[in-house]
Design a protein around this motif. Structure first.
Motif, PDB file in Angstrom:
ATOM      1  N   VAL A  84       0.573  -1.029   0.049  1.00  0.00           N
ATOM      2  CA  VAL A  84      -0.005   0.057   0.064  1.00  0.00           C
ATOM      3  C   VAL A  84       0.877   1.392   0.045  1.00  0.00           C
ATOM      4  CG1 VAL A  84      -1.683   1.300   0.967  1.00  0.00           C
ATOM      5  CG2 VAL A  84      -1.674  -1.074   1.300  1.00  0.00           C
ATOM      6  N   PHE A 171      -0.980   1.442  -4.871  1.00  0.00           N
ATOM      7  CA  PHE A 171      -0.583   0.415  -4.824  1.00  0.00           C
ATOM      8  C   PHE A 171       0.800   0.100  -5.454  1.00  0.00           C
ATOM      9  CE2 PHE A 171      -4.910   0.027  -3.687  1.00  0.00           C
ATOM     10  CZ  PHE A 171      -5.120  -0.649  -2.210  1.00  0.00           C
ATOM     11  N   TRP A 173       3.236  -3.516  -6.472  1.00  0.00           N
ATOM     12  CA  TRP A 173       3.355  -4.867  -6.714  1.00  0.00           C
ATOM     13  C   TRP A 173       4.840  -5.534  -7.024  1.00  0.00           C
ATOM     14  CZ3 TRP A 173       4.483  -7.555 -11.294  1.00  0.00           C
ATOM     15  CH2 TRP A 173       4.424  -6.714 -12.400  1.00  0.00           C
TER      16      TRP A 173
END
Length: 470
Positions: A84, A171, A173
């Motif tokens: 986050v 976000f 990843w």
């Protein structure tokens, strides 16, 4: 006739029921309804992710801040994770998963922020595994070569820093490199640096719900899709390659140059090159250690032994250099030769080889020992055979050598019977009228003339000692 009208009325009623019924949804609508519910946001990366997609679906409850999410990605990668935040240094939490102690067991972990380093485990964050409903096509665990991660965090939006009213919640990843799975059930298991990473943003106002959502396969609520970037950890392979080449090839080659070829200078040059290789790898090890939680404090056995080995190797090279420098001037062995040859040499090479085998599991690459150990065994066999053959040939040559004056010790004395006449001593050194030898007879001694001869030429210089092999 009455039967005809009755049949016609039944047919009309049936047609009216069919016409008033809702039309059957298309295949696309069925897919959307069963894979991405209306109370969740879903991001899907469809690039080169091990032959499959990386999917992340999230639902939040704005009333009590509870958080549910689903994640799926190919299990060929050593780990998967979603954080986050917009970048590593400001990410408040990472939700990560990797293979456990068995091929179908999934370990989940909540980890904290770290700028350009491995995220550390957050023990009290409260991440729990969520159980999907029976018959769910994405059950928790590892199946069909895919990670299926479903999680729940009470008060999760507040803990994770997610704004339920944001339409552009950032976000990040990432996926770990192939073949470096930790294979651990521990939530703080060591991980390797990511090989692929990127960013995206979601509209959280579309993700309000009160239960675990279905795993989506189509994007929903994505407001930004960043480009994926590849990353390569060059430091760890370089460290292993340089150390391995030095301890398995260069340093043993330097030993053979001295033991077999008797080349002292060549021995020094090769060992100096080996020291350079080890120095570069040693400094690289310090750089790598700052990137991982397991090595930041320099208290692991591999690191402690590595520091000790380098200091001993440096001491060995210095003692060898100082010994040779003094020996060239004095032609006498020094006190440094024994610790250089018999003490430091064996300890440095032995500890260095063993520490390499310890280092591979430390770097989540324990399978490399399958190749490393046979190579080391082969190197040891070659050294033993080479040095043994050298000693054997040297011993055979010394036994078969004959002195310049012919064989000694077992020579048969000369006798009168062998030569047919008595052996007569020389009568005089005829023709020698200078140097004090005129008129001398065998067995006689002339003190005056001997005194005129002066010292023999062989004793005019200082006594020398044959050079020793170092």
């Amino acid at each position: 006739m009455r039967r005809f009208w009755k049949s016609l009325a039944l047919a009309a009623a049936s047609f009216s029921h069919i016409a008033s019924a809702d039309p059957e949804p298309s295949a696309e609508l069925v897919e959307r309804q069963t894979t991405s519910s209306s109370n969740s946001s879903t991001w899907v990366y469809q690039g080169d992710v091990g032959g499959g997609n990386f999917t992340f679906t999230i639902t939040v409850n704005p009333q009590n801040d509870d958080l549910w999410f689903r994640m799926a990605a190919p299990s060929v990668y050593s780990w998967i994770g979603v954080g986050v935040g917009s970048q590593m240094k400001d990410a408040k939490v990472y939700f990560m998963a990797y293979q456990g102690s068995s091929s179908d067991k999934l370990t989940i972990s909540a980890r904290g922020p770290c700028n350009k380093c491995e995220p550390g485990y957050l023990e009290g964050f409260g991440l729990n595994a969520a159980t999907p409903p029976a018959g769910d096509p994405a059950p928790f665990g590892i199946s069909n070569s895919t990670y299926y991660f479903s999680g729940y965090v009470a008060n999760g939006t507040r803990r994770a820093g997610i704004d339920p009213t944001s339409t552009n919640q950032p976000f990040i990843w990432a996926v770990g490199p192939v073949y470096y799975a930790p294979d651990s059930d521990k939530p703080n298991a060591p991980l390797r640096e990511h090989s692929l990473y990127g960013t995206f943003q979601l509209d959280m106002t579309k993700a309000h719900g009160t239960k675990l959502p279905a795993l989506g396969i189509k994007e929903n609520g994505v407001t930004f899709q960043g480009t994926a970037s590849r990353d390569h950890d060059f430091g760890s392979p370089a460290h292993a390659a340089l150390m391995g080449f030095a301890f398995v090839f260069i340093l043993p080659l330097g030993i053979l140059a001295l033991r077999i070829l008797n080349r002292v200078k060549l021995h020094m040059i090769i060992q100096g090159i080996g020291l350079v290789f080890v120095t570069v790898a040693w400094l690289d090890g310090f750089y790598i250690s700052k990137k991982y939680q397991r090595s930041m404090h320099f208290n692991s056995p591999h690191q402690v032994i590595g520091i000790l080995v380098y200091l001993l190797l440096l001491a060995q090279w210095i003692t060898g250099f100082l010994h040779h420098r003094k020996y060239v001037k004095t032609q006498q062995p020094t006190v440094l030769i024994k610790p250089h040859k018999y003490g430091l040499g064996a300890v440095v090479l032995g500890l260095g080889i063993v520490n390499m085998a310890i280092g591979f599991p430390f770097a989540n690459a324990g399978n490399y020992n399958t190749f490393y150990v046979p190579i080391v065994i082969g190197m040891i066999i070659v050294m033993i055979i080479g040095i043994s053959l050298k000693r054997f040939m040297s011993g055979k040559r010394s036994k078969s050598s004959v002195p310049w004056g012919g064989p000694t010790g077992s020579a048969v004395p000369q006798t009168q019977a062998q030569y047919g006449a008595p052996i007569q001593p020389p009568q005089a050194y005829a023709g020698v009228n200078q140097g004090g030898y005129s008129g001398l007879q065998y067995g006689q001694r002339n003190e005056v003339e001997l005194g005129q001869m002066g010292p023999p030429p062989a004793y005019n210089g200082e006594a020398t000692k044959p050079r020793e092999l170092v």
